[in-house]
Design a protein around this motif. Structure first.
Motif, mmCIF file in Angstrom:
data_model
loop_
_atom_site.group_PDB
_atom_site.id
_atom_site.type_symbol
_atom_site.label_atom_id
_atom_site.label_comp_id
_atom_site.label_asym_id
_atom_site.label_seq_id
_atom_site.Cartn_x
_atom_site.Cartn_y
_atom_site.Cartn_z
ATOM 1 N N HIS A 93 0.838 -1.199 0.000
ATOM 2 C CA HIS A 93 0.000 0.000 0.000
ATOM 3 C C HIS A 93 0.872 1.248 0.000
ATOM 4 C CE1 HIS A 93 -2.317 -3.248 1.892
ATOM 5 N NE2 HIS A 93 -3.417 -2.652 1.475
ATOM 6 N N ASP A 94 0.485 2.237 -0.790
ATOM 7 C CA ASP A 94 1.139 3.537 -0.718
ATOM 8 C C ASP A 94 0.865 4.169 0.639
ATOM 9 O OD1 ASP A 94 2.092 3.228 -3.226
ATOM 10 O OD2 ASP A 94 0.834 4.763 -4.176
ATOM 11 N N PRO A 95 1.692 5.125 1.085
ATOM 12 C CA PRO A 95 1.447 5.788 2.376
ATOM 13 C C PRO A 95 0.038 6.378 2.446
ATOM 14 C CG PRO A 95 3.629 6.348 1.559
ATOM 15 C CD PRO A 95 2.949 5.583 0.447
ATOM 16 N N HIS A 96 -0.599 6.187 3.581
ATOM 17 C CA HIS A 96 -1.947 6.695 3.907
ATOM 18 C C HIS A 96 -3.069 5.919 3.215
ATOM 19 C CE1 HIS A 96 0.248 10.004 5.661
ATOM 20 N NE2 HIS A 96 0.713 10.380 4.475
ATOM 21 N N TRP A 97 -2.746 4.929 2.391
ATOM 22 C CA TRP A 97 -3.772 4.132 1.732
ATOM 23 C C TRP A 97 -3.941 2.810 2.468
ATOM 24 C CZ3 TRP A 97 -6.862 5.363 -2.486
ATOM 25 C CH2 TRP A 97 -6.593 6.603 -3.068
ATOM 26 N N HIS A 98 -5.146 2.251 2.406
ATOM 27 C CA HIS A 98 -5.405 0.976 3.072
ATOM 28 C C HIS A 98 -6.423 0.168 2.281
ATOM 29 C CE1 HIS A 98 -8.352 3.858 4.866
ATOM 30 N NE2 HIS A 98 -9.200 2.858 4.626
ATOM 31 N N SER A 99 -6.413 -1.136 2.508
ATOM 32 C CA SER A 99 -7.451 -2.037 2.008
ATOM 33 C C SER A 99 -8.113 -2.683 3.229
ATOM 34 C CB SER A 99 -6.860 -3.092 1.065
ATOM 35 O OG SER A 99 -5.841 -3.839 1.716
ATOM 36 N N PHE A 100 -9.048 -3.626 3.006
ATOM 37 C CA PHE A 100 -9.935 -4.017 4.093
ATOM 38 C C PHE A 100 -9.878 -5.510 4.422
ATOM 39 C CE2 PHE A 100 -11.648 -0.082 2.463
ATOM 40 C CZ PHE A 100 -11.932 0.610 3.627
ATOM 41 N N TRP A 101 -10.217 -5.787 5.673
ATOM 42 C CA TRP A 101 -10.315 -7.127 6.258
ATOM 43 C C TRP A 101 -11.638 -7.762 5.825
ATOM 44 C CZ3 TRP A 101 -12.681 -8.474 11.432
ATOM 45 C CH2 TRP A 101 -12.236 -9.710 11.915
ATOM 46 N N LYS A 102 -11.874 -9.013 6.274
ATOM 47 C CA LYS A 102 -13.073 -9.732 5.844
ATOM 48 C C LYS A 102 -14.353 -9.063 6.337
ATOM 49 C CE LYS A 102 -12.806 -13.093 9.650
ATOM 50 N NZ LYS A 102 -12.745 -14.536 9.988
#
Length: 707
Positions: A56-65
């Motif tokens: 992930h780029d800084p400050h970006w996120h993806s999600f858990w289930k």
């Protein structure tokens, strides 16, 4: 005003991001994904441990289930014959936030690995090579969110020797949440009216605890109160008011914590609820009280800031440009001077008295809203943006104000005349009374700025909401103060004219944008049927206000005008009642996401299966849900015969669902299948359903039939 700023900023960022995505060669890659293996080769008939590596780029996120606000990452496999893929093994998540510090859900940042295990067929030939392919999809967020996808693949040699291990993937596997049955862990869960309690006794000291629920009935944004002492802890878990907790629910999720060395760890939990006395006996945490929680930890709590106050003052200033305020601005200042003569001290006193009247009128409005808010809390509304009823009411109010500015209906025109009549009053007391009443009668045409103030007054604590209204009042009174000190500036004021009506109508569009933002919030709080009701209620509100406007026009007369007003009021009431967000019925069907693997698994268990291929944009699908799936007879049948309900949601393009529909020679939804218990081909159902059609199909698919 906070809502105004938030909406405009988000809209601008979204437009820029979409422009960057649509322009050729400018696609941004905020998350890089690739498939990596924990082993350098695979043995015939043995498992192969892979992982989706996400940078992930800084400050970006993806999600858990269980994402919270967002969508979990998915892997859709294209495997050679004989290969099978298991579900993703989810690492311990973290609380992900936007740039403003608001909690947006559960997920991952930086470098993360999502392990997944594949089972190789036994007939693989050593010395050959297999190509493993998948389509990875995820949602990536910073201030805004955009979907991401990547075609990932990996070529793995087949060998009869023990494979060499990859250190990074092995480390990711070692960091997966440990089972709650591990040595030294004691856990117990209890269920109370106001929430859930998790009691923990660990084999070693732990700090910074947080429970990540696997089910949506536990709120992800409300802070968890925690009592923590060394190796023992007690967590109070709030319920999500928009979700229904099943009667037979268990507490599932991951308990995250930091150990004495600062390592971030997790424990996988699946606990039945027990009585409080039994939980205290099992775990021994009865002496741990919940620790106070900082309001800053709550991403949904709105704090008063300099930006809010600045825009409140600016909003008050712009109120003076409204058609029912601006024409009397210069006249009122000239009146101050005429009453005081050349005595600057008396002119200033008149201006200060007028300002005091303005302040008193806004404080009265703030006090009224504070009383209404307290009454609403007693009714259980909550009055914050985490409350679906509050968001719904705020959207209705904003839409009403916007339509007023657009000229669909007018209010307060007769009252404005009272403001003009106040010009004849004399003395300092007259200036005070003039400021107080002139503000009150001007409020109907000051909607674009009082509407955000209304939102702030209901979302902020009472004292802070009074500060916001004070700032708006000072902004409204500021021109009177300045022009009284520098009366020659009156000549510089532009003449009243048609530009004021144009400006008023232009101010409606930020409010329409606010309504759109509130609907986006509401979409994350309501189930599909309730959200559709809320959207239709907004359309009804517009129709009711149009009827009201037709009946209150100056040229409207007689019974027809009264009938139009009465019909408008009736439609408005209907809109509120029909769209009001209610908790879903406790006996609604529990749908699982469809997959061909899940169908095979359920058939192997011998359970009957009902598959609904549907989409939000499919009107017939929505009617089927209302007519069939809300039927008590259908729900009872599903429960008594343990029918597994699978939903294949085709709202967004899904190649797996498309392929399954093509396999049945279908190219559209709705499409429904009833699989018999014990295996066998399913029965196809017609597009338009009734409870009798569904029950008949299930009778045929279930050998024991209907009781």
């Amino acid at each position: 005003m906070h809502l105004h700023v938030d909406v405009l900023r988000r809209a601008a960022l979204t437009a820029l991001l979409l422009l960057g995505v649509l322009l050729p060669g400018s696609v941004l890659a905020q998350v890089q994904a690739e498939l990596v293996a924990a082993q350098r080769s695979v043995q015939p008939g043995q498992p192969l441990q892979l992982a989706l590596r996400m940078q992930h780029d800084p400050h970006w996120h993806s999600f858990w289930k269980n994402a919270g606000t967002g969508l979990p990452t998915k892997l859709m496999w294209d495997l050679p014959p004989g290969w099978t893929a298991e579900a993703i093994q989810w690492p311990t998540p973290i609380l992900v936030r936007d740039r403003e510090g608001n909690i947006t859900g559960h997920g991952y940042e930086g470098l993360s690995y999502l392990p997944v295990r594949l089972i190789a067929p036994a007939d693989l030939k050593p010395g050959s090579e297999v190509a493993l392919k998948a389509q990875a999809r995820w949602l990536m967020c910073e201030t805004v969110c955009i979907p991401g996808k990547a075609a990932v693949s990996l070529r793995v040699p087949v060998s009869s020797d023990t494979p060499e291990a990859d250190a990074d993937v092995q480390a990711a596997l070692a960091a997966l949440p440990m089972p709650a049955s591990s040595d030294g862990w004691k856990l117990a869960a209890t269920r109370e009216k106001d929430g859930l309690t998790l009691r923990v006794a660990a084999p070693a000291d732990m700090v910074d605890l947080h429970f990540f629920p696997a089910d949506e009935f536990v709120s992800y944004k409300v802070p968890q109160t925690i009592g923590n002492r060394g190796a023992r802890a007690l967590l109070k878990l709030p319920l999500d008011a928009a979700e229904t907790m099943p009667a037979d629910a268990t507490l599932r999720g991951v308990l995250a914590y930091s150990d004495a060395q600062g390592a971030y760890r997790g424990v996988a939990i699946e606990l039945p609820f027990v009585a409080e006395a039994e939980a205290s006996t099992l775990v021994g945490t009865a002496d741990l009280g919940p620790a106070p929680t900082s309001a800053a930890a709550d991403g949904g709590t709105r704090q008063l800031s300099f930006v809010v106050l600045l825009f409140a003052v600016l909003g008050g200033l712009i109120l003076n440009l409204m058609p029912c305020v601006f024409p009397v601005l210069g006249l009122k200042v000239v009146g101050f001077i005429e009453q005081a003569g050349n005595d600057r001290r008396k002119v200033s006193l008149h201006a200060l008295s007028f300002t005091a009247g303005v302040l008193l009128s806004f404080w009265a409005l703030a006090g009224l809203l504070a009383v209404l808010r307290e009454g609403g809390q007693q009714l259980g509304w909550g009055f914050q943006l985490q409350s679906a009823p509050f968001v719904f009411v705020l959207a209705l109010v904003m839409l009403g104000f916007a339509m007023n500015l657009s000229g669909v209906f007018e209010v307060g025109m007769r009252a404005t005349g009272i403001g003009s009549g106040l010009q004849t009053r004399t003395g300092v007391a007259g200036s005070f009374f003039s400021g107080m009443l002139a503000t009150v009668v001007a409020t109907p045409c000051s909607a674009p700025f009082l509407a955000p103030a209304l939102g702030a007054a209901l979302a902020l604590p009472t004292v802070q909401s009074f500060v916001v209204f004070t700032a708006i009042a000072l902004g409204l009174a500021l021109p009177y103060l300045l022009l009284s000190v520098f009366p020659s500036l009156v000549k510089l004021l532009p003449r009243p004219g048609a530009w004021m009506e144009t400006f008023k109508q232009l101010m409606a569009f930020p409010l329409y944008a606010t309504v759109a933002y509130l609907l986006w919030v509401l979409a994350g709080q309501l189930q599909e049927a309730a959200l559709l009701n809320a959207l239709l209620a907004l359309a009804l509100l517009g129709f009711g206000l149009w009827l009201y406007g037709r009946g209150t026009r100056p040229e409207a007369r007689g019974g027809r005008a009264r009938l139009s007003v009465a019909a408008g009021v009736l439609v408005l009431v209907t809109a509120v009642l029909s769209g009001w967000p209610r908790a879903p019925a406790p006996e609604q069907l529990q749908w699982e996401a469809w997959s061909s693997e899940r169908v095979q698994q359920l058939q192997a268990e011998g359970r009957p299966i009902y598959v609904d291929f549907t989409a939000r944009w499919c009107a017939t699908c929505q009617v089927n849900k209302k007519v069939v799936f809300a039927s008590a007879r259908v729900r009872d049948y599903f429960r008594e015969h343990h029918v597994a309900a699978l939903k294949a949601d085709w709202t967004n393009a899904d190649p797996l669902i498309t392929a399954e529909l093509e396999r049945w020679n279908r190219s559209a939804v709705p499409f429904n299948l009833a699989y018999p218990a014990g295996g066998g081909p399913p029965r196809e159902l017609p597009e338009v359903l009734t409870p009798e059609i569904v029950l008949s199909a299930l009778d045929d698919a279930t050998p024991q039939g209907r009781d």
